[in-house]
Design an enzyme around this catalytic site. Sequence first.
Site, short mmCIF file in Angstrom:
data_model
loop_
_atom_site.label_atom_id
_atom_site.label_comp_id
_atom_site.label_asym_id
_atom_site.label_seq_id
_atom_site.Cartn_x
_atom_site.Cartn_y
_atom_site.Cartn_z
N GLY A 51 0.85 -1.04 0.04
CA GLY A 51 -0.15 0.03 0.21
C GLY A 51 1.06 1.33 0.02
O GLY A 51 1.59 1.54 0.97
N GLY A 59 -0.22 4.69 -0.01
CA GLY A 59 -0.79 5.70 0.18
C GLY A 59 -0.15 6.40 1.39
O GLY A 59 1.13 6.66 1.31
N ASP A 74 1.80 -1.34 -4.66
CA ASP A 74 0.67 -0.83 -4.85
C ASP A 74 0.04 -1.25 -6.14
O ASP A 74 0.74 -1.57 -7.24
CB ASP A 74 0.53 0.70 -4.79
CG ASP A 74 -0.77 1.11 -4.36
OD1 ASP A 74 -1.07 1.81 -3.23
OD2 ASP A 74 -1.77 1.40 -4.88
N ARG A 98 -10.61 5.85 6.37
CA ARG A 98 -11.87 6.17 6.86
C ARG A 98 -12.14 7.83 6.41
O ARG A 98 -11.04 8.58 6.05
CB ARG A 98 -12.03 6.55 8.34
CG ARG A 98 -12.35 5.15 8.90
CD ARG A 98 -12.82 5.22 10.66
NE ARG A 98 -11.80 5.97 11.25
CZ ARG A 98 -11.84 6.37 12.49
NH1 ARG A 98 -13.13 6.42 13.30
NH2 ARG A 98 -10.84 6.54 13.33
N ARG A 132 -14.36 3.00 11.97
CA ARG A 132 -13.52 1.92 11.37
C ARG A 132 -14.26 0.79 10.84
O ARG A 132 -13.96 0.07 9.66
CB ARG A 132 -12.57 1.28 12.45
CG ARG A 132 -11.69 2.72 12.81
CD ARG A 132 -10.51 1.93 13.90
NE ARG A 132 -9.59 3.09 14.08
CZ ARG A 132 -9.78 4.05 15.21
NH1 ARG A 132 -10.87 3.86 15.92
NH2 ARG A 132 -8.87 4.79 15.59
N ASN A 141 -12.35 -3.56 2.75
CA ASN A 141 -11.14 -4.09 3.03
C ASN A 141 -10.83 -5.43 3.16
O ASN A 141 -9.82 -5.94 3.08
CB ASN A 141 -10.38 -3.20 4.24
CG ASN A 141 -10.45 -1.89 3.78
OD1 ASN A 141 -10.16 -1.37 2.74
ND2 ASN A 141 -10.28 -1.10 4.85
N ASN A 164 -8.01 -1.03 8.44
CA ASN A 164 -9.03 -1.04 9.70
C ASN A 164 -10.25 -1.91 8.76
O ASN A 164 -10.21 -1.64 7.49
CB ASN A 164 -9.39 0.34 9.95
CG ASN A 164 -8.53 0.86 11.02
OD1 ASN A 164 -8.25 0.26 11.86
ND2 ASN A 164 -8.21 2.17 10.83
N HIS A 184 -9.24 -1.95 18.45
CA HIS A 184 -9.01 -0.62 17.95
C HIS A 184 -10.09 -0.12 17.34
O HIS A 184 -10.36 0.22 16.21
CB HIS A 184 -7.56 -1.06 16.83
CG HIS A 184 -7.17 0.55 16.42
ND1 HIS A 184 -6.71 1.45 17.27
CD2 HIS A 184 -7.18 0.88 14.98
CE1 HIS A 184 -6.42 2.61 16.31
NE2 HIS A 184 -6.43 2.17 15.15
#
Length: 320
Positions: free
Chosen positions: A10, A12, A34, A83, A89, A96, A121, A176
Site C-alpha cells: 500500500g 498511500g 501498490d 476512513r 472503522r 477491506n 481497518n 482498535h
Amino acid sequence: MARPKIALIGAGQIGGTLAHLAAIKELGDVVLFDIAEGTPQGKALDIAQSGPSEGFDAVMKGANSYEEIAGADVCIVTAGVPRKPGMSRDDLIGINLKVMKSVGEGIKAHAPNAFVICITNPLDAMVWALQQFSGLPAEKVVGMAGVLDSARFRHFLSVEFNVSMRDVTAFVLGGHGDTMVPLVRYSTVAGIPLPDLVQMGWTTQEKLDQIVQRTRDGGAEIVGLLKTGSAFYAPATSAIEMAEAYLKDQKRLLPCAAYVDGAFGLNGMYVGVPTIIGAGGIEKIVDIKLNDDEQAMFDKSVNAVKGLVEACKGIDSSLA
C-alpha cells in the site's frame, strides 16, 4: 551481509511515510507495493532522492507485482480504504476484507517467512483475516493498534501534566475502536500511577476521564480535521517501532493486536494485549490482571471484535 528487506503493501499516505521512516532509520531496503501503476515508483524515487541529504543508503523500489516482495523479512500492510468523516472503522469491513484476501495470498506465495504487521481497518478483524488468508503462523502476524492508541494516550497525558512524553508510560488494550480500554491504573508518569497523581492534585478524575475518551476518539478527531483521509504520521511511526523490535530482536513490551489463546481467558482470537516482540515475532503475551471495571470494559471490547470477525465470516464463506 545483506540488509533486511521490508515490503510495504500500500503506497498511500501511511505507506509513503513508512518508506521514508524505514529509510531514515536504515532498517533495510524497501519495496513499496501498490496496485496503482506509477504511485509506488514515484514515491520510492522521491524518497530515494532524499537519501543524499538525509544520509541513508537504503535501496528504495516501487512495484506493482507481488513477485517484487519475494523474501521480505517484514511486510507492513496498509492497503485498503481509509476512513472519511462520519465513518467508523467498522464501516470499512466489506471493502477491506477483499483487499486482505489479495494481500494474504500475495504474502503466502512470495514472503511466507515474513513478520507481518497489519494497519488496515477495522484492525482486529483485518489482522485475523490476513492471518487466515496468508496461512502464516499466528505469532508472525500482528496488528498495529495498541502502540498507536497508547502513543495518543501518552501525548494527551504529557500535555495535561506538562512533562516530557519520555516520562509517560501508558497502556491501551482491547479492540482498535470505540471500545478500546485505556488502562489508567497501569499508566504512569515517571513511575507514579495516574490515580496517585489525581490524589496529589496534579489533575482531576474528570479531566482524566476526558483524556481517556479523547484517546478513544483520537482517530476520529483527526479524520474530522483532515476531511479527506485519516491519520498517517503516528500510525506509521507506531508500525516502524514494532518492525524495529522484530528486526533488532529488542524484546520490546508493546501493546498489539495479537493472537490470544489462553491468556486473558480468551480462546483463539486477535485483540489488543501487551506483548513481547523480538526475533520470534510475538514471543509472549503478558497476561496482566484486570480489576472488575477493567475486565468489564475489556469484555465489551472483545465482544465487539468477535462481532466484526463474525461479519467477515458472513461476507467470505472461506473464513467460516
